[in-house]
Design an enzyme around this catalytic site. Sequence first.
Site, PDB file in Angstrom:
ATOM      1  N   ARG A 124       0.869  -1.427   0.250  1.00 27.92           N
ATOM      2  CA  ARG A 124       0.231  -0.115   0.349  1.00 27.92           C
ATOM      3  C   ARG A 124       1.036   0.947   0.437  1.00 27.92           C
ATOM      4  NH1 ARG A 124      -1.299   2.325   4.913  1.00 27.92           N
ATOM      5  NH2 ARG A 124      -1.369   0.920   5.933  1.00 27.92           N
TER       6      ARG A 124
ATOM      7  N   HIS B 174      -2.967   4.003   5.036  1.00 24.49           N
ATOM      8  CA  HIS B 174      -4.646   3.346   4.928  1.00 24.49           C
ATOM      9  C   HIS B 174      -6.167   4.026   4.608  1.00 24.49           C
ATOM     10  CE1 HIS B 174      -7.707   0.830   6.897  1.00 24.49           C
ATOM     11  NE2 HIS B 174      -7.407   1.313   7.384  1.00 24.49           N
TER      12      HIS B 174
ATOM     13  N   TYR C 215       3.910   4.647  11.441  1.00 24.58           N
ATOM     14  CA  TYR C 215       4.115   3.179  12.420  1.00 24.58           C
ATOM     15  C   TYR C 215       5.011   2.139  11.172  1.00 24.58           C
ATOM     16  CZ  TYR C 215      -0.344   2.775   8.941  1.00 24.58           C
ATOM     17  OH  TYR C 215      -1.022   3.335   7.942  1.00 24.58           O
TER      18      TYR C 215
HETATM   19  C1  LIG Z   1     -14.537  -7.032  12.374  1.00 25.96           C
HETATM   20  C2  LIG Z   1     -13.795  -5.335  11.917  1.00 25.96           C
HETATM   21  N1  LIG Z   1     -12.688  -4.941  13.233  1.00 25.96           N
HETATM   22  C3  LIG Z   1     -12.294  -3.708  12.971  1.00 25.96           C
HETATM   23  C4  LIG Z   1     -11.742  -3.308  12.247  1.00 25.96           C
HETATM   24  C5  LIG Z   1     -11.581  -1.829  11.816  1.00 25.96           C
HETATM   25  N2  LIG Z   1     -10.485  -1.839  10.740  1.00 25.96           N
HETATM   26  C6  LIG Z   1     -10.906  -1.157   9.669  1.00 25.96           C
HETATM   27  S1  LIG Z   1      -9.368  -1.340   8.778  1.00 25.96           S
HETATM   28  C7  LIG Z   1      -8.519  -2.565   9.041  1.00 25.96           C
HETATM   29  C8  LIG Z   1      -7.069  -3.126   9.599  1.00 25.96           C
HETATM   30  C9  LIG Z   1      -7.683  -4.277   7.609  1.00 25.96           C
HETATM   31  O1  LIG Z   1      -6.708  -4.204   7.086  1.00 25.96           O
HETATM   32  P1  LIG Z   1      -5.876  -5.432   6.069  1.00 25.96           P
HETATM   33  O2  LIG Z   1      -6.697  -6.418   5.829  1.00 25.96           O
HETATM   34  O3  LIG Z   1      -4.922  -5.874   6.121  1.00 25.96           O
HETATM   35  O4  LIG Z   1      -6.599  -4.164   4.622  1.00 25.96           O
HETATM   36  P2  LIG Z   1      -6.186  -3.119   4.934  1.00 25.96           P
HETATM   37  O5  LIG Z   1      -6.601  -2.320   4.604  1.00 25.96           O
HETATM   38  O6  LIG Z   1      -4.766  -3.225   4.390  1.00 25.96           O
HETATM   39  O7  LIG Z   1      -6.276  -3.466   2.931  1.00 25.96           O
HETATM   40  C10 LIG Z   1      -9.416  -3.138  11.386  1.00 25.96           C
HETATM   41  C11 LIG Z   1      -9.070  -3.388  11.855  1.00 25.96           C
HETATM   42  C12 LIG Z   1     -13.145  -3.407  11.182  1.00 25.96           C
HETATM   43  N3  LIG Z   1     -13.612  -2.649   9.968  1.00 25.96           N
HETATM   44  N4  LIG Z   1     -13.632  -4.668  11.391  1.00 25.96           N
END
Ligand SMILES: Cc1ncc(C[n+]2csc(CCOP(=O)(O)OP(=O)(O)O)c2C)c(N)n1
Length: 403
Positions: free
Chosen positions: A301, A305, A314
């Site tokens: 990425r 985020h 981080y």
């Molecule tokens: C069930 C749930 N827990 C926590 C969150 C908060 N949250 C939003 S994005 C994220 C990180 C997700 O990372 P990843 O799966 O690697 O996807 P990326 O954003 O890197 O594409 C979190 C913990 C959420 N949206 N849903």
Amino acid sequence: MSTVEQTRSGTGTEVKRQPAPRTVRTRARSGATAAPATPATPARHPLLPSEHPVRLIDADGRRTAAGQDAGYELPDAEQLLKAYRAMVTGRRFDQQATALAKQGELAVYPSSHGQEACQVAAALVLGENDWLFPTYRDCVAVQARGIDPVETLTLMRGDWHCGYDPALHRTAPQATPLATQGPHAVGVAHAARLRGEDTVALVLIGDGATSEGDFHEALNFAAVFKSPVVFLVQNNGFAISVPLEKQTAAPSLAYKGIGYGIPSEQLDGNDAAALLAVLGEAVTRARAGGGPTLIEAHTYRMDPHSSADDPGRYRDAAVTDSWVAKDPVARLERYLTAEGLLSGADIADAARAAEERAVDLRGRILRSGPPEPRTLFHHIRSGGSAQLSEQEALLAAETALED
Ligand SMILES: Cc1ncc(C[n+]2csc(CCOP(=O)(O)OP(=O)(O)O)c2C)c(N)n1
């Protein structure tokens, strides 16, 4: 037919009962010459991914020998050119959406700069009857599926949860709760199969979301019922601020397939050719009754985020910079140019078309005015509910105070 070939192109039902293969699984696919087994060659279980991520075109835009060894065919010129144009369009869309978020026109935007190869390939390998199950990160995939860019951004504006018609486009609403789209995809694919419909579901999921229970439940159901589903994990290194090494102890996220009996693969997520080849094969196999596949794409990425995040807190900027050299769009452009498939005029044409689309997107968003917050409560539940009415009344009272 070898065990390996059965795993890849057959129904797969017999794979679980096969003894461990005598040859390295990656050698015997799609007509590549199989190397004779030697005592030094460790037996690999047919469900395990290739030892190294599959790559067909390297960062310099050259064909790789490693990709040939893995036995995947390079997609034809037409497919690669289509992917190139879609990636140029997707990148420009992403830049425009990022700018709109900075200007306050979107509530938030999670960029997919750097992940265009994954997202475009996911959209391109699907047919009209297939379903895509994207996350909030996957706006580039959604618009590459042919959905209007303004409709794609409706969720990000803080307006309706989904701005397009999921049934019409066979694209589920972008999932914000992590991994919930997995069981949904398996349900749709399983139901379609019971009805005798020719439908494959492709799930896009992040590395962090592979720690969620829903991800594992989706894999288990899909494996047991041989549902026609392809899981594509975009491993972009971080789940917001959590790096992969704090997320999993598995050698590759693709290894998570073996426990469920799902054949898995890992690939270079910045190589559109590898994505088209591996995803294409998985979709074909699912369509033929071969069941699910789990694929891990190693990517990065490049942006925060989301527009609300500060990655400087981080992650090391030097690492991010090192990924510029692996850029998926530039890589495919180099390859196609070197092969004489893409001219300077073609590159300019693709850029011009992408620019026109971005200008149109920006104009339409600006002209449409701010979203009406109360529409959030519409189309949630037929007939409404007491809680929804209560929440809507609260919001109305709050916005009245602001006015
Ligand atoms: C069930 C749930 N827990 C926590 C969150 C908060 N949250 C939003 S994005 C994220 C990180 C997700 O990372 P990843 O799966 O690697 O996807 P990326 O954003 O890197 O594409 C979190 C913990 C959420 N949206 N849903």
